[in-house]
Motif scaffolding. Structure first.
Motif, mmCIF file in Angstrom:
data_model
loop_
_atom_site.group_PDB
_atom_site.id
_atom_site.type_symbol
_atom_site.label_atom_id
_atom_site.label_comp_id
_atom_site.label_asym_id
_atom_site.label_seq_id
_atom_site.Cartn_x
_atom_site.Cartn_y
_atom_site.Cartn_z
ATOM 1 N N PHE A 105 -4.870 -32.106 6.912
ATOM 2 C CA PHE A 105 -4.981 -30.807 7.474
ATOM 3 C C PHE A 105 -4.507 -30.436 8.980
ATOM 4 O O PHE A 105 -3.607 -29.544 9.369
ATOM 5 C CB PHE A 105 -6.318 -30.673 7.589
ATOM 6 C CG PHE A 105 -6.974 -29.165 8.184
ATOM 7 C CD1 PHE A 105 -7.037 -28.182 7.274
ATOM 8 C CD2 PHE A 105 -7.339 -29.286 9.575
ATOM 9 C CE1 PHE A 105 -7.332 -26.776 8.071
ATOM 10 C CE2 PHE A 105 -7.580 -27.892 10.180
ATOM 11 C CZ PHE A 105 -7.499 -26.790 9.382
ATOM 12 N N PHE A 106 -4.317 -31.411 9.834
ATOM 13 C CA PHE A 106 -3.840 -31.442 11.099
ATOM 14 C C PHE A 106 -2.510 -31.728 11.288
ATOM 15 O O PHE A 106 -1.914 -31.079 12.134
ATOM 16 C CB PHE A 106 -4.781 -32.578 12.044
ATOM 17 C CG PHE A 106 -6.286 -32.085 12.249
ATOM 18 C CD1 PHE A 106 -6.459 -30.820 12.938
ATOM 19 C CD2 PHE A 106 -6.992 -32.602 11.702
ATOM 20 C CE1 PHE A 106 -7.798 -30.359 12.944
ATOM 21 C CE2 PHE A 106 -8.412 -32.587 11.898
ATOM 22 C CZ PHE A 106 -8.909 -31.152 12.378
ATOM 23 N N CYS A 107 -1.807 -32.394 10.424
ATOM 24 C CA CYS A 107 -0.493 -32.240 10.248
ATOM 25 C C CYS A 107 0.153 -30.913 9.838
ATOM 26 O O CYS A 107 1.082 -30.510 10.430
ATOM 27 C CB CYS A 107 -0.042 -33.340 9.118
ATOM 28 S SG CYS A 107 -0.445 -34.847 9.124
ATOM 29 N N TRP A 128 -3.434 -36.085 0.835
ATOM 30 C CA TRP A 128 -4.477 -36.529 1.809
ATOM 31 C C TRP A 128 -4.864 -37.942 1.439
ATOM 32 O O TRP A 128 -5.452 -38.072 0.377
ATOM 33 C CB TRP A 128 -5.293 -35.464 1.962
ATOM 34 C CG TRP A 128 -4.803 -34.182 2.378
ATOM 35 C CD1 TRP A 128 -3.601 -33.610 2.177
ATOM 36 C CD2 TRP A 128 -5.529 -33.169 2.971
ATOM 37 N NE1 TRP A 128 -3.728 -32.277 2.909
ATOM 38 C CE2 TRP A 128 -4.492 -32.068 3.052
ATOM 39 C CE3 TRP A 128 -6.794 -33.079 3.260
ATOM 40 C CZ2 TRP A 128 -5.109 -30.787 3.761
ATOM 41 C CZ3 TRP A 128 -7.293 -31.792 3.983
ATOM 42 C CH2 TRP A 128 -6.421 -30.686 4.104
ATOM 43 N N GLY A 129 -4.915 -38.813 2.339
ATOM 44 C CA GLY A 129 -5.706 -40.073 2.166
ATOM 45 C C GLY A 129 -4.538 -41.288 2.083
ATOM 46 O O GLY A 129 -4.886 -42.430 2.354
ATOM 47 N N ALA A 154 -4.284 -40.405 13.530
ATOM 48 C CA ALA A 154 -5.757 -40.591 12.991
ATOM 49 C C ALA A 154 -5.884 -39.142 12.189
ATOM 50 O O ALA A 154 -6.521 -38.480 13.045
ATOM 51 C CB ALA A 154 -6.966 -40.907 13.820
ATOM 52 N N GLU A 155 -5.693 -39.046 10.857
ATOM 53 C CA GLU A 155 -5.904 -37.920 10.338
ATOM 54 C C GLU A 155 -7.277 -37.713 9.961
ATOM 55 O O GLU A 155 -7.861 -38.281 8.716
ATOM 56 C CB GLU A 155 -5.025 -37.918 9.206
ATOM 57 C CG GLU A 155 -4.832 -36.596 8.446
ATOM 58 C CD GLU A 155 -4.801 -35.283 9.195
ATOM 59 O OE1 GLU A 155 -5.970 -34.677 9.160
ATOM 60 O OE2 GLU A 155 -3.811 -34.694 9.436
ATOM 61 N N THR A 156 -8.138 -36.826 10.706
ATOM 62 C CA THR A 156 -9.745 -36.639 10.687
ATOM 63 C C THR A 156 -9.924 -36.120 9.220
ATOM 64 O O THR A 156 -11.083 -36.229 8.735
ATOM 65 C CB THR A 156 -9.909 -35.811 11.797
ATOM 66 O OG1 THR A 156 -9.382 -36.264 12.807
ATOM 67 C CG2 THR A 156 -11.526 -36.153 11.918
ATOM 68 N N SER A 157 -8.760 -35.413 8.697
ATOM 69 C CA SER A 157 -9.408 -34.580 7.353
ATOM 70 C C SER A 157 -9.300 -35.644 6.208
ATOM 71 O O SER A 157 -9.905 -35.513 5.317
ATOM 72 C CB SER A 157 -8.165 -33.436 7.052
ATOM 73 O OG SER A 157 -7.140 -34.256 6.809
ATOM 74 N N SER A 158 -8.780 -36.869 6.304
ATOM 75 C CA SER A 158 -8.687 -37.751 5.080
ATOM 76 C C SER A 158 -9.254 -39.118 5.504
ATOM 77 O O SER A 158 -9.469 -39.877 4.604
ATOM 78 C CB SER A 158 -7.150 -37.891 4.614
ATOM 79 O OG SER A 158 -6.303 -38.633 5.758
ATOM 80 N N PRO A 348 -7.553 -29.803 -0.215
ATOM 81 C CA PRO A 348 -7.732 -30.703 -1.365
ATOM 82 C C PRO A 348 -8.810 -31.509 -1.659
ATOM 83 O O PRO A 348 -9.332 -32.045 -2.656
ATOM 84 C CB PRO A 348 -6.394 -31.320 -1.466
ATOM 85 C CG PRO A 348 -5.965 -31.265 0.086
ATOM 86 C CD PRO A 348 -6.546 -30.063 0.590
ATOM 87 N N LEU A 349 -9.668 -32.011 -0.551
ATOM 88 C CA LEU A 349 -10.875 -32.802 -0.542
ATOM 89 C C LEU A 349 -12.042 -32.270 -0.482
ATOM 90 O O LEU A 349 -13.150 -32.833 -0.128
ATOM 91 C CB LEU A 349 -10.762 -33.815 0.741
ATOM 92 C CG LEU A 349 -9.439 -34.902 0.484
ATOM 93 C CD1 LEU A 349 -9.397 -35.797 1.741
ATOM 94 C CD2 LEU A 349 -9.295 -35.487 -0.716
#
Ligand SMILES: *Cc1c(COP(=O)(O)O)cnc(C)c1O
Length: 386
Positions: A105-107, A128-129, A154-158, A348-349
């Motif tokens: 999401f943040f990308c 994602w992930g 650090a992708e907080t959404s995944s 998607p999550l």
């Protein structure tokens, strides 16, 4: 003789009574009592010598936490997204070619901001992930030859942690600057700006640094500053113009905006807590809490979204929602029964993962134990039979 009223209100005189929460979400995280105490101190003006003393101390402490020698390391009066917009708006102007790594999401937000500032954005995307391998990252950059590269550490959404060395090396080979989002990682995991080769990084006050939201630490390398000098069109954002903000906070101390003394006190105290504990001890504490959490959650039969343990964020965990369980029901129970806030997935999550933060004061064995006790009971209440 004129007298000045000292603040004398006691807690029971205050007209608001926020509910007590344990913030186990992706941020804001739990705030240390000493940070609240610091925030209750009387403010000084935004041009007061004391304000600049605090601001200078913050700059020194931030350099350590960022792992950088960058002179230009200071606070933006905004949340993490404001730090992101500062990074993008200063280094992306109409026509700038931007290579954007997209695995969350943040990308996507970085790419959207780059487009709005006129950038010609090319993307390499993954589910994602997942994270990008060194080879994939380098190939993409060598092929596209961008002027600016963006990624999220650090992708907080995944819950995925993206290593940056290969990205930075390839970017520097083609003469590009690297903007890295360290919003969640800063203060909880090694971000290592100089060692990694990141040119511009931003963060926030309310995640790895365990303060309330409202400030965004930013660091800019000398190499990036050289680039900034050659820019011919002014930044379309006046508020986020690094040269103007640096003039206020670092150089002439001339007025640019009215920075919040309260928030600066908060961050100064939050950084003092990190300094007292020792940065590496703090990382280790977050790492240990993370490993304990994963062990317990797997013992309960849940699976982590990020398959490779080496690619997991320590302070933000994403176990998958078990089949047949309604994640919203689990979250509602935790909030109602235990005052515990966690988050669900989005995009998607959505409905597929829980997002559980173990940050600052909550990154301890006792805290993991307490959380898992409540979490298991909420899961069973939602019909989980595992
Ligand atoms: C939270 C977050 C942001 C945005 O920060 P705000 O303080 O909500 O504006 C940006 N990037 C990442 C990776 C985040 O986790």
């Amino acid at each position: 003789m004129a007298t000045v009223a000292e603040p004398t209100a006691t807690m029971d005189q205050i007209s608001i009574h926020p509910p007590k929460r344990l913030l186990y979400g992706p941020g804001p995280g739990q705030v240390h009592p000493r940070v609240y105490q610091a925030m209750a101190q009387p403010i000084v003006g935004h041009l007061d010598a004391y304000f600049f003393q605090i601001s200078n101390e913050i700059q020194q402490l931030l350099r350590k936490v960022f792992g950088t020698k960058n002179e230009m390391t200071f606070l933006i009066s905004a949340t993490g997204s404001g730090g992101m917009e500062t990074a993008i708006s200063n280094f992306v102007s109409p026509g700038t070619k931007v290579a954007s790594f997209g695995n969350g999401f943040f990308c996507d937000r970085q790419a959207e901001m780059a487009r709005r500032h006129g950038g010609n954005v090319v993307r390499l995307e993954k589910p994602w992930g997942e994270v990008f391998s060194d080879e994939e990252a380098a190939d993409f950059i060598r092929l596209e030859k961008p002027q600016v590269v963006t990624y999220v550490q650090a992708e907080t959404s995944s819950g995925a942690f993206q290593k940056g060395e290969a990205i930075c090396n390839a970017a520097h080979e083609v003469g590009a600057l690297v903007i890295a989002d360290c919003v969640t990682s800063l203060g909880a995991m090694p971000v290592e700006i100089d060692k990694t080769g990141i040119d511009i990084a931003y963060s926030c006050s309310q995640k790895g640094l365990s303060c309330p939201p409202g400030l965004s630490p930013l660091t800019v390398s000398p190499r990036a500053l050289e680039h900034l000098k050659t820019r011919t069109n002014p930044n379309r954002s006046w508020y986020f113009d690094i040269s103007l903000i640096a003039d206020y906070l670092v150089q002439s101390h001339r007025y640019h905006h009215t920075a919040s003394a309260t928030m600066f006190y908060a961050l100064r105290e939050g950084l003092a807590l990190i300094e007292e504990e020792g940065l590496e001890n703090r990382w280790e504490r977050h790492h240990k809490a993370h490993l304990e959490f994963v062990k317990k959650v797997e013992a309960l039969g849940l699976e982590m979204l990020v398959p490779n343990p080496a690619n997991r964020i320590w302070n933000l965990n994403t176990p998958k929602v078990p089949q047949g369980v309604d994640d919203a029901k689990v979250r509602a129970t935790l909030l109602k029964e235990n005052g515990i806030e966690i988050a669900g997935g989005f995009g998607p999550l959505a409905g597929k993962v829980f997002r559980v933060g173990l940050m600052g004061p909550l990154a301890t064995s006792e805290s993991v134990h307490h959380f898992m006790h409540c979490f298991e009971s909420a899961l069973r209440g939602a019909g989980y039979k595992g």
